[in-house]
Design a protein around this motif. Structure first.
Motif, PDB file in Angstrom:
ATOM      1  N   ASP A  31      43.582  30.063  48.421  1.00 39.48           N
ATOM      2  CA  ASP A  31      43.425  30.734  47.130  1.00 39.48           C
ATOM      3  C   ASP A  31      41.973  31.108  46.838  1.00 39.48           C
ATOM      4  O   ASP A  31      41.706  32.142  46.226  1.00 39.48           O
ATOM      5  CB  ASP A  31      43.981  29.855  46.004  1.00 39.48           C
ATOM      6  CG  ASP A  31      45.491  29.695  46.074  1.00 39.48           C
ATOM      7  OD1 ASP A  31      46.135  30.376  46.905  1.00 39.48           O
ATOM      8  OD2 ASP A  31      46.033  28.879  45.300  1.00 39.48           O
TER       9      ASP A  31
ATOM     10  N   ARG B 227      39.484  39.592  46.523  1.00 40.02           N
ATOM     11  CA  ARG B 227      39.759  40.415  45.335  1.00 40.02           C
ATOM     12  C   ARG B 227      38.461  40.784  44.619  1.00 40.02           C
ATOM     13  O   ARG B 227      38.265  41.927  44.204  1.00 40.02           O
ATOM     14  CB  ARG B 227      40.675  39.664  44.360  1.00 40.02           C
ATOM     15  CG  ARG B 227      42.137  39.867  44.620  1.00 40.02           C
ATOM     16  CD  ARG B 227      42.983  39.440  43.432  1.00 40.02           C
ATOM     17  NE  ARG B 227      42.773  38.054  43.073  1.00 40.02           N
ATOM     18  CZ  ARG B 227      43.576  37.047  43.412  1.00 40.02           C
ATOM     19  NH1 ARG B 227      44.659  37.290  44.119  1.00 40.02           N
ATOM     20  NH2 ARG B 227      43.309  35.825  43.046  1.00 40.02           N
ATOM     21  N   THR B 228      37.563  39.820  44.473  1.00 38.43           N
ATOM     22  CA  THR B 228      36.291  40.059  43.793  1.00 38.43           C
ATOM     23  C   THR B 228      35.453  41.072  44.567  1.00 38.43           C
ATOM     24  O   THR B 228      34.912  42.021  43.980  1.00 38.43           O
ATOM     25  CB  THR B 228      35.509  38.745  43.623  1.00 38.43           C
ATOM     26  OG1 THR B 228      36.298  37.827  42.861  1.00 38.43           O
ATOM     27  CG2 THR B 228      34.176  38.965  42.937  1.00 38.43           C
TER      28      THR B 228
ATOM     29  N   GLU C  88      40.718  34.956  46.297  1.00 37.57           N
ATOM     30  CA  GLU C  88      39.959  35.389  45.124  1.00 37.57           C
ATOM     31  C   GLU C  88      38.651  36.064  45.535  1.00 37.57           C
ATOM     32  O   GLU C  88      38.228  37.051  44.925  1.00 37.57           O
ATOM     33  CB  GLU C  88      39.667  34.218  44.189  1.00 37.57           C
ATOM     34  CG  GLU C  88      39.022  34.685  42.898  1.00 37.57           C
ATOM     35  CD  GLU C  88      38.833  33.587  41.877  1.00 37.57           C
ATOM     36  OE1 GLU C  88      37.896  33.732  41.071  1.00 37.57           O
ATOM     37  OE2 GLU C  88      39.588  32.601  41.881  1.00 37.57           O
TER      38      GLU C  88
ATOM     39  N   GLY D 165      34.536  33.207  44.223  1.00 37.14           N
ATOM     40  CA  GLY D 165      35.910  32.762  44.384  1.00 37.14           C
ATOM     41  C   GLY D 165      36.006  31.278  44.124  1.00 37.14           C
ATOM     42  O   GLY D 165      35.203  30.502  44.637  1.00 37.14           O
TER      43      GLY D 165
END
Length: 122
Positions: free
Chosen positions: A95, A102-103, A99, A71
């Motif tokens: 943020d 999400r990863t 990320e 991230g």
């Protein structure tokens, strides 16, 4: 690198190491922040082209798991405006962790898919 004393109104509430790094634990993840003077190219990504300021700083955050950056995020703040620096830091932390999530979710989904494909059929 030029070092200068900043007055209390510009104090963002966090300190950087001499190499421009800081470490924060945010929502269970260790986020390493790297700060450097923002270039005109950096600020074009965040502001209109005419809004560059020599006091702009680019903050970049990264979370590394098992030696892999999973991230990253960046934001520009102004070193003479403590609110701007805190806001940039908050944005980078949020943020970067978003990320990472999400990863990790994408990797988990892929592992489950591979597991289903290679599971012996009854």
């Amino acid at each position: 690198m030029e070092l200068r004393q900043l007055g209390a109104p510009a104090d963002p509430g966090f300190r950087l190491d001499l190499d421009g790094t800081a470490r924060f634990t945010h929502e269970g993840y260790l986020v390493v922040i790297q700060a450097r003077r923002a270039t005109a190219e950096d600020t074009r990504s965040y502001f209109e082209p005419l809004e560059t300021d020599p006091h702009d700083v680019l903050l970049t955050g990264a979370v590394t798991l098992e030696g892999i950056d999973v991230g990253t995020a960046s934001a520009v703040g102004n070193e003479r405006d403590s609110h701007s620096m805190r806001q940039a830091l908050e944005e980078v932390l949020r943020d970067t962790v978003t990320e990472v999530r999400r990863t990790v979710a994408a990797l988990n989904a892929r592992v489950e898919q591979i597991d289903r494909e290679h599971r012996p059929q009854p």
